[in-house]
Design a protein around this motif. Structure first.
Motif, PDB file in Angstrom:
ATOM      1  N   UNK A 117       0.857  -1.179   0.000  1.00 17.60           N
ATOM      2  CA  UNK A 117       0.000   0.000   0.000  1.00 17.60           C
ATOM      3  C   UNK A 117       0.897   1.233   0.000  1.00 17.60           C
ATOM      4  N   UNK A 118       0.561   2.217  -0.875  1.00 17.26           N
ATOM      5  CA  UNK A 118       1.372   3.415  -1.001  1.00 17.26           C
ATOM      6  C   UNK A 118       0.496   4.658  -0.883  1.00 17.26           C
ATOM      7  N   UNK A 119       1.093   5.725  -0.412  1.00 15.00           N
ATOM      8  CA  UNK A 119       0.458   7.037  -0.489  1.00 15.00           C
ATOM      9  C   UNK A 119       0.637   7.575  -1.905  1.00 15.00           C
ATOM     10  N   UNK A 120      -0.098   8.639  -2.302  1.00 15.66           N
ATOM     11  CA  UNK A 120       0.051   9.181  -3.669  1.00 15.66           C
ATOM     12  C   UNK A 120       1.473   9.627  -4.006  1.00 15.66           C
ATOM     13  N   UNK A 121       2.274   9.969  -2.976  1.00 13.94           N
ATOM     14  CA  UNK A 121       3.650  10.388  -3.246  1.00 13.94           C
ATOM     15  C   UNK A 121       4.645   9.235  -3.165  1.00 13.94           C
ATOM     16  N   UNK A 122       4.128   7.981  -3.121  1.00  9.37           N
ATOM     17  CA  UNK A 122       4.988   6.815  -3.212  1.00  9.37           C
ATOM     18  C   UNK A 122       5.511   6.272  -1.895  1.00  9.37           C
ATOM     19  N   UNK A 123       5.027   6.768  -0.736  1.00  4.56           N
ATOM     20  CA  UNK A 123       5.481   6.273   0.558  1.00  4.56           C
ATOM     21  C   UNK A 123       4.786   4.952   0.888  1.00  4.56           C
ATOM     22  N   UNK A 124       5.573   3.907   1.211  1.00  6.86           N
ATOM     23  CA  UNK A 124       5.027   2.608   1.564  1.00  6.86           C
ATOM     24  C   UNK A 124       4.437   2.675   2.977  1.00  6.86           C
ATOM     25  N   UNK A 125       3.176   2.251   3.129  1.00  7.16           N
ATOM     26  CA  UNK A 125       2.512   2.254   4.430  1.00  7.16           C
ATOM     27  C   UNK A 125       1.958   0.864   4.712  1.00  7.16           C
ATOM     28  N   UNK A 126       1.647   0.569   5.999  1.00  3.05           N
ATOM     29  CA  UNK A 126       1.209  -0.775   6.370  1.00  3.05           C
ATOM     30  C   UNK A 126      -0.295  -0.937   6.271  1.00  3.05           C
ATOM     31  N   UNK A 127      -1.061   0.136   6.472  1.00  2.00           N
ATOM     32  CA  UNK A 127      -2.517   0.060   6.400  1.00  2.00           C
ATOM     33  C   UNK A 127      -3.024   1.264   5.631  1.00  2.00           C
ATOM     34  N   UNK A 128      -4.206   1.165   5.028  1.00  5.42           N
ATOM     35  CA  UNK A 128      -4.759   2.305   4.300  1.00  5.42           C
ATOM     36  C   UNK A 128      -4.981   3.495   5.226  1.00  5.42           C
ATOM     37  N   UNK A 129      -4.851   4.695   4.635  1.00  5.46           N
ATOM     38  CA  UNK A 129      -5.082   5.919   5.392  1.00  5.46           C
ATOM     39  C   UNK A 129      -6.269   6.646   4.781  1.00  5.46           C
ATOM     40  N   UNK A 130      -6.786   7.624   5.496  1.00  9.50           N
ATOM     41  CA  UNK A 130      -7.852   8.434   4.938  1.00  9.50           C
ATOM     42  C   UNK A 130      -7.333   9.204   3.719  1.00  9.50           C
ATOM     43  N   UNK A 131      -8.152   9.250   2.691  1.00  9.83           N
ATOM     44  CA  UNK A 131      -7.741   9.876   1.446  1.00  9.83           C
ATOM     45  C   UNK A 131      -7.403   8.844   0.398  1.00  9.83           C
TER      46      UNK A 131
END
Length: 594
Positions: free
Chosen positions: A563-577
């Motif tokens: 899972x990634x944020x729009x700027x390409x940061x790898x995250x473990x769980x989805x975030x708002x947005x």
């Protein structure tokens, strides 16, 4: 492991006690500490025979009361049924003559404690080499008279069947409930017993505190006003001690609360032994230090996490007592002291079934571990064993339920759990719920076997009852178990000390989305042992709403790979947005979560 321990003691003493000698109506010697068992474990199914039981007072113990005399024995009897001709005695050899004896007339003794006087007292000689205290009785038929505590100790229980039978050392099985009552001018002045000691099960290095309670009894004639409590922990060459100010008159038992603050830098999942010893009484030397020691175990962890408790309720509409226990849960849910500290899942099983019963609710009846026998209402708290063989119990008050929850909340958790959940839609117009559970463990050797599982429940609240026994027409079901990822959970796949897990569940149109809740559970499942299961931590969430630019079909349910944020940061769980999700089938989807 280099350890440095500092102890601080907190104790409350109520009332004033003189430090002078007390009026002692018989100084007791023996090992039962005035306790008795009302249920016999030593029985002989033999008619018309003589049975005997005894314990051994060794020389070092006997010499603490030398120069005095034993005038009577206190004998605990579980039952007088088929018991006749009760006789007490003292011998230096089990097969030798009675050096002192006394008899009780039929009908003069009863269930419980009985004091039987010696015809001639037993004078304890100088330099005594020890002796036996015991009793014999005639058994007309099978009986269960012999009272013994389950904790064994050396020399604590000898038995003989028949006047000429062989004596059997059964000290590993228990301790005989008998006491010799000693009188004289040379009774011990100072003698404390350390009956028991308990500490926290886990020492957290980052917290720096290990709390405990010591149970201390004064069995000598003079009041003790203080003593040192010395602690020796595995790996420490030199023990440390702290002083305890506590007034203990003769015969009084007190529980002393204390804290240990070890300077420990090395964590380990294996248990470490700590031995506590009473030393340096304020008034003088303890005259029998052999009973001044008690031990316990604790584990050492680098850090831990706050715990949330899982409460599971067995309930059905057929159960007239279930609304009472459900009300206990509602009271605690509304109590600010417990708000957000436990989650509830209800299994509609164990006392008939109803329209809310699921197949996995029925499978959970395995936890009763009662040969197939079940009942409701039933409660499990973190699936921990509540009695000897089952995690299920029926609380008789909200206080009893709160106590079970408090006991678990007092233990730090080894795992941190997070959960997020959101609705998705399929091309067929079905509503799906996608849940992402992630977390961390405190160190690499925690929950690393195949029995470590993650279980995800979908529960629904505010379901109107059709006809709830024991309640009115407006009764509402809460925490109803609607779906689960797997009855016994799925194995955890660790990435070093982290994990991430994704589960998709189809939503039944009859379920009210606003009343749905996700509960994620991490714990241990022991497939062969219902008493070997436990919950390590819990997290919950209300499902959110997602909009997705690609449809998921029922036949294609790939797992999340990243899972990634729009700027390409790898995250473990989805975030708002906006989230960019890559799946194991190579597809990439954009998911927006409100």
């Amino acid at each position: 492991m280099k350890l440095k321990v500092i102890l601080a003691v907190v104790i409350a003493v109520i009332g004033y006690c003189s430090t002078k000698a007390q009026d002692v109506s018989g100084y007791p010697i023996g090992y039962c500490d005035g306790r008795m068992s009302t249920s016999a474990t030593v029985k002989y199914n033999i008619r018309e025979t003589t049975l005997s039981a005894a314990l051994h007072i060794p020389s070092n113990y006997a010499r603490t009361v030398e120069g005095n005399r034993i005038e009577s024995l206190r004998v605990a009897i579980c039952s007088t049924h088929n018991v006749d001709s009760l006789r007490v005695w003292v011998r230096t050899d089990l097969n030798g003559p009675d050096l002192a004896f006394g008899t009780a007339a039929p009908g003069s003794y009863s269930q419980g404690w009985n004091t039987i006087e010696f015809d001639i007292p037993y004078d304890i000689p100088e330099g005594s080499e020890g002796f036996y205290m015991g009793y014999s009785y005639y058994q007309k038929a099978k009986s269960g008279a012999i009272s013994s505590l389950p904790e064994g100790r050396h020399g604590g229980l000898w038995t003989q069947c028949g006047q000429d039978g062989e004596w059997n050392d059964r000290s590993e099985e228990g301790t005989l409930c008998i006491e010799g009552m000693v009188f004289g001018d040379r009774l011990p002045c100072f003698n404390l017993q350390l009956l028991d000691v308990t500490t926290d099960k886990v020492y957290i290095i980052s917290n720096g505190t290990l709390s405990g309670v010591a149970e201390v009894r004064n069995i000598a004639t003079h009041t003790v006003t203080g003593f040192d409590l010395e602690a020796s922990i595995d790996g420490i060459d030199v023990p440390c001690s702290t002083h305890v100010d506590c007034e203990l008159p003769y015969g009084v038992t007190r529980r002393v609360a204390f804290e240990i603050h070890p300077d420990i830098s090395t964590a380990g999942y294996e248990s470490v032994e700590v031995r506590f010893t009473i030393t340096n009484l304020d008034e003088g030397c303890d005259e029998d230090p052999t009973d001044n020691v008690a031990s316990t175990l604790f584990r050492i962890l680098a850090h831990a996490y706050p715990r949330k408790v899982l409460v599971e309720e067995f309930t059905t509409e057929n159960c007239p007592n279930c609304p009472r226990v459900s009300d206990y849960l509602h009271q605690l849910t509304d109590d600010p002291a417990y708000k957000g500290r436990f989650e509830t899942v209800c299994h509609h099983s164990a006392y008939h079934y109803d329209q809310l019963t699921t197949p996995f609710d029925i499978e959970y009846e395995w936890f009763y571990n009662n040969g197939g026998a079940t009942y409701a209402p039933g409660i499990m708290v973190d699936r921990c064993v509540y009695n000897d063989n089952s995690a299920v119990f029926c609380p008789t008050s909200v206080e009893q339920l709160a106590e079970a929850i408090d006991n678990r909340l007092a233990e730090p958790s080894l795992v941190l759990v997070n959960v997020e959940s959101a609705y998705l839609s399929t091309s067929e117009g079905k509503q799906m719920l996608q849940t992402v559970v992630s977390g961390n463990r405190c160190q690499a050797d925690v929950l690393n076997d195949e029995n470590a599982r993650i279980t995800v429940y979908l529960v629904e609240n505010n379901i109107a009852a059709i006809h709830q026994a024991g309640a009115g027409n407006d009764y509402m079901h809460q925490h109803v178990n609607r779906a689960v990822n797997a009855t016994w959970g799925e194995p955890i796949e660790w990435n070093e000390d982290c994990f991430s897990y994704v589960w998709q569940c189809e939503i039944d149109p009859s379920w009210k989305e606003n009343d749905l809740q996700i509960i994620a559970v991490v714990g241990i499942y022991s497939p062969e042992d219902p008493t070997g299961c436990s919950v390590e931590n819990v997290a919950s969430c209300q499902p959110g709403i997602s909009y997705i630019d690609r449809i998921i079909t029922d036949s294609q349910t790939p797992k999340v790979a990243a899972i990634y944020t729009p700027d390409g940061l790898l995250i473990s769980i989805p975030i708002k947005g906006l989230n960019i999700i890559r799946y194991t089938d190579g597809t990439v989807r954009k998911v927006y979560i409100n």
